[in-house]
Motif scaffolding. Structure first.
Motif, PDB file in Angstrom:
ATOM      1  N   LYS A   8       7.979   0.176  16.179  1.00 43.85           N
ATOM      2  CA  LYS A   8       7.348   1.397  15.795  1.00 43.85           C
ATOM      3  C   LYS A   8       6.845   0.882  14.401  1.00 43.85           C
ATOM      4  O   LYS A   8       5.710   1.382  13.838  1.00 43.85           O
ATOM      5  N   ASP A   9       7.761   0.525  13.209  1.00 41.30           N
ATOM      6  CA  ASP A   9       7.346   0.166  12.035  1.00 41.30           C
ATOM      7  C   ASP A   9       5.824  -0.860  11.998  1.00 41.30           C
ATOM      8  O   ASP A   9       5.203  -0.702  11.040  1.00 41.30           O
ATOM      9  N   ILE A  10       6.115  -1.804  13.030  1.00 40.91           N
ATOM     10  CA  ILE A  10       4.809  -2.942  12.947  1.00 40.91           C
ATOM     11  C   ILE A  10       3.736  -2.047  13.487  1.00 40.91           C
ATOM     12  O   ILE A  10       2.559  -2.442  12.773  1.00 40.91           O
ATOM     13  N   ALA A  11       3.827  -1.315  14.366  1.00 38.83           N
ATOM     14  CA  ALA A  11       2.679  -0.766  15.016  1.00 38.83           C
ATOM     15  C   ALA A  11       1.998   0.375  13.740  1.00 38.83           C
ATOM     16  O   ALA A  11       0.773   0.445  13.615  1.00 38.83           O
ATOM     17  N   GLU A  12       2.767   1.048  13.249  1.00 35.58           N
ATOM     18  CA  GLU A  12       2.088   1.890  11.918  1.00 35.58           C
ATOM     19  C   GLU A  12       1.589   1.106  11.072  1.00 35.58           C
ATOM     20  O   GLU A  12       0.708   1.574  10.473  1.00 35.58           O
ATOM     21  N   SER A  17      -0.991   0.363  18.844  1.00 29.95           N
ATOM     22  CA  SER A  17      -0.213   0.911  19.774  1.00 29.95           C
ATOM     23  C   SER A  17       1.006   0.154  19.562  1.00 29.95           C
ATOM     24  O   SER A  17       1.000  -1.098  19.411  1.00 29.95           O
ATOM     25  N   VAL A  18       2.239   0.800  20.099  1.00 31.89           N
ATOM     26  CA  VAL A  18       3.532   0.108  20.069  1.00 31.89           C
ATOM     27  C   VAL A  18       3.311  -0.967  21.389  1.00 31.89           C
ATOM     28  O   VAL A  18       3.907  -2.138  21.222  1.00 31.89           O
ATOM     29  N   GLY A  19       2.776  -0.606  22.343  1.00 33.09           N
ATOM     30  CA  GLY A  19       2.438  -1.363  23.519  1.00 33.09           C
ATOM     31  C   GLY A  19       1.968  -2.656  23.260  1.00 33.09           C
ATOM     32  O   GLY A  19       2.235  -3.870  23.449  1.00 33.09           O
ATOM     33  N   THR A  20       0.666  -2.771  22.256  1.00 32.17           N
ATOM     34  CA  THR A  20       0.015  -3.845  21.735  1.00 32.17           C
ATOM     35  C   THR A  20       0.975  -4.604  20.893  1.00 32.17           C
ATOM     36  O   THR A  20       0.978  -6.036  20.982  1.00 32.17           O
ATOM     37  N   LYS A  38      -4.378  -7.870  13.479  1.00 29.37           N
ATOM     38  CA  LYS A  38      -4.045  -6.936  12.766  1.00 29.37           C
ATOM     39  C   LYS A  38      -2.265  -6.820  12.772  1.00 29.37           C
ATOM     40  O   LYS A  38      -1.579  -6.935  11.806  1.00 29.37           O
ATOM     41  N   VAL A  39      -1.954  -7.282  13.867  1.00 26.47           N
ATOM     42  CA  VAL A  39      -0.427  -7.624  14.190  1.00 26.47           C
ATOM     43  C   VAL A  39       0.260  -8.496  13.659  1.00 26.47           C
ATOM     44  O   VAL A  39       1.314  -8.556  12.763  1.00 26.47           O
ATOM     45  N   GLU A  40      -0.429  -9.702  13.426  1.00 25.48           N
ATOM     46  CA  GLU A  40       0.177 -11.009  12.783  1.00 25.48           C
ATOM     47  C   GLU A  40      -0.009 -10.747  11.615  1.00 25.48           C
ATOM     48  O   GLU A  40       1.137 -11.204  10.529  1.00 25.48           O
ATOM     49  N   LYS A  41      -0.930  -9.926  10.889  1.00 26.52           N
ATOM     50  CA  LYS A  41      -1.076  -9.630   9.543  1.00 26.52           C
ATOM     51  C   LYS A  41       0.167  -8.593   8.958  1.00 26.52           C
ATOM     52  O   LYS A  41       0.905  -9.204   7.878  1.00 26.52           O
ATOM     53  N   ALA A  42       0.618  -8.000   9.845  1.00 27.01           N
ATOM     54  CA  ALA A  42       1.604  -6.963   9.683  1.00 27.01           C
ATOM     55  C   ALA A  42       2.975  -7.732   9.484  1.00 27.01           C
ATOM     56  O   ALA A  42       3.807  -7.733   8.902  1.00 27.01           O
ATOM     57  N   LEU A  43       3.071  -8.635  10.542  1.00 28.76           N
ATOM     58  CA  LEU A  43       4.230  -9.288  10.711  1.00 28.76           C
ATOM     59  C   LEU A  43       4.669 -10.260   9.543  1.00 28.76           C
ATOM     60  O   LEU A  43       5.548 -10.320   8.973  1.00 28.76           O
ATOM     61  N   LYS A  44       3.383 -10.895   8.998  1.00 31.59           N
ATOM     62  CA  LYS A  44       3.732 -11.542   7.776  1.00 31.59           C
ATOM     63  C   LYS A  44       3.932 -10.911   6.345  1.00 31.59           C
ATOM     64  O   LYS A  44       4.684 -11.115   5.690  1.00 31.59           O
ATOM     65  N   GLU A  45       3.190  -9.566   6.288  1.00 30.57           N
ATOM     66  CA  GLU A  45       3.660  -8.900   5.399  1.00 30.57           C
ATOM     67  C   GLU A  45       5.161  -8.278   5.362  1.00 30.57           C
ATOM     68  O   GLU A  45       5.924  -8.020   4.091  1.00 30.57           O
ATOM     69  N   MET A  46       5.798  -8.067   6.397  1.00 27.45           N
ATOM     70  CA  MET A  46       7.074  -7.542   6.508  1.00 27.45           C
ATOM     71  C   MET A  46       8.132  -8.667   6.655  1.00 27.45           C
ATOM     72  O   MET A  46       8.976  -8.426   6.668  1.00 27.45           O
ATOM     73  N   ASP A  47       7.431  -9.906   6.734  1.00 22.32           N
ATOM     74  CA  ASP A  47       8.541 -11.209   6.570  1.00 22.32           C
ATOM     75  C   ASP A  47       9.330 -10.803   8.054  1.00 22.32           C
ATOM     76  O   ASP A  47      10.608 -10.943   7.895  1.00 22.32           O
ATOM     77  N   TYR A  48       8.532 -10.800   9.022  1.00 22.79           N
ATOM     78  CA  TYR A  48       9.405 -10.419  10.483  1.00 22.79           C
ATOM     79  C   TYR A  48       9.933 -11.617  11.123  1.00 22.79           C
ATOM     80  O   TYR A  48       9.002 -12.669  11.094  1.00 22.79           O
ATOM     81  N   HIS A  49      10.938 -11.657  11.490  1.00 13.88           N
ATOM     82  CA  HIS A  49      11.799 -12.770  12.069  1.00 13.88           C
ATOM     83  C   HIS A  49      12.355 -12.327  13.436  1.00 13.88           C
ATOM     84  O   HIS A  49      13.231 -11.410  13.160  1.00 13.88           O
ATOM     85  N   PRO A  50      11.682 -12.587  14.556  1.00 15.08           N
ATOM     86  CA  PRO A  50      12.435 -12.234  15.697  1.00 15.08           C
ATOM     87  C   PRO A  50      14.078 -12.597  15.928  1.00 15.08           C
ATOM     88  O   PRO A  50      14.360 -13.719  15.613  1.00 15.08           O
TER      89      PRO A  50
END
Length: 354
Positions: A8-12, A17-20, A38-50
């Protein structure tokens, strides 16, 4: 950012959408280029690691790894390989990892072909291979590449086969090192005995060939006048046959006091020296198997070079797990330590240390 990042945080943040987001994270189709960026840019900004561990556990899939090694007797170097592999399997039991051992006969290409053909029928997820002859092994690995099955080479490195990874010693450096250590105590000798075990004139592995090459390079560079005398003990011979060959050799070469071998059977000579009470001869060999270790304690083997078989077996299974289950990047070449054991430290060798 919250410590635990939700879809949800990544989607916002990305404005989709959450599904995307879910489709991007799991690399599923039906995502536009703009949305994915857009999603990949957000992941990078959030330093997201699955959390790949959690994802792998959640999917509840089972994985079948096969380990193809030479058929061997008990208390051999290969026992340590098997023990390490099974230990890694046990440590990853929660992920439904299974490891099956398969065996082929050295110098018998038909058994290698039969075992590898049977392995392919089982549709494995990953394979560990101790190579046979290059052409025979290439036929198998070509089939693995066609099917997209990752494989690891163990013991003998054949880079042309393009494995996922390799585990083993740098065999040339190991042989060069062995020569250097041997000549610390045999520097005044004029002759060195080189014990081999062969079948149809061939030693059991490319690894042994490379060790001998490294050893001979060292001797050529530093002790060119030392005579290296080959003694061949048939690979499938019996103790009585070995004793006859060794008795004849040492009776006719009383000036030989040091021997070397590049396989794990230094104890064949070491035990003979003890039985025949030849206390002025020592041998250097490979592998911390129990019979070798006892000869070190008794003084008939001067040095052993350890290969960490347990560590190799464990690391191979762990690497398949990392690559296939956790999707991690893998180090393609992993050389094992070259360690020397003597009477003073052999009992402190931690065989199962990782």
């Amino acid at each position: 950012m919250p410590e635990k990042i939700r879809i949800k945080d990544i989607a916002e943040l990305s404005g989709v959408s959450v599904g995307t987001v879910d489709r991007v994270l799991h690399n599923r189709p039906n995502v536009s280029k703009t949305a994915r960026e857009k999603v990949e840019k957000a992941l990078k900004e959030m330093d997201y690691h699955p959390n790949m561990y959690a994802s792998a556990l959640a999917c509840n899939k089972s994985y079948n790894f096969y380990c193809i090694i030479p058929k061997h007797e008990a208390e051999a170097y290969w026992d340590e390989i098997e023990e390490g592999a099974m230990s890694a399997r046990d440590h990853r039991r929660d992920f439904n990892i299974k490891v099956k051992m398969m065996y082929y006969k050295r110098f018998n290409l038909d058994t290698f072909a039969k075992v590898t053909e049977e392995c392919l029928k089982q549709e494995p997820d990953g394979i560990i291979i101790v190579p046979s002859k290059l052409d025979a092994t290439r036929k198998f690995t070509d089939a693995l590449h066609e099917r997209g099955i990752p494989f690891i080479l163990l013991d003998s490195y054949m880079p042309d086969l393009k494995p996922l990874s390799f585990y083993g010693q740098d065999s040339f450096c190991s042989g060069y090192f062995a020569g250097k250590m041997l000549m610390l105590i045999a520097g005044k000798e004029s002759k060195i005995m080189l014990m081999k075990q062969t079948k149809n004139g061939n030693v059991a592995s490319k690894q042994q060939e490379n060790r001998e090459t490294g050893f001979r390079h060292y001797m050529h560079d530093h002790f060119p006048d030392v005579d290296i005398i080959d003694v061949d003990l048939p690979l499938d011979g019996e103790r009585e046959e070995y004793d006859t060959i060794l008795e004849e050799f040492f009776d006719s070469h009383p000036d030989v006091h040091h021997c070397i071998t590049f396989n794990s059977k230094a104890h064949i000579v070491g035990e003979f020296l003890l039985r025949s009470n030849r206390r002025n001869v020592q041998i250097m060999g490979y592998d911390m198997v129990s019979k070798n270790a006892e000869c070190v304690r008794q003084g008939s083997i001067s040095f052993l070079i350890a290969q960490h078989g347990y560590m190799q077996g464990y690391a191979c299974v762990q690497t398949l797990f990392d690559a296939i289950v956790l999707k991690k990047k893998i180090n393609p070449v992993n050389y094992m330590p070259i360690e020397i054991l003597t009477k003073e430290n052999v009992d402190f060798y931690r065989r199962t240390q990782l």
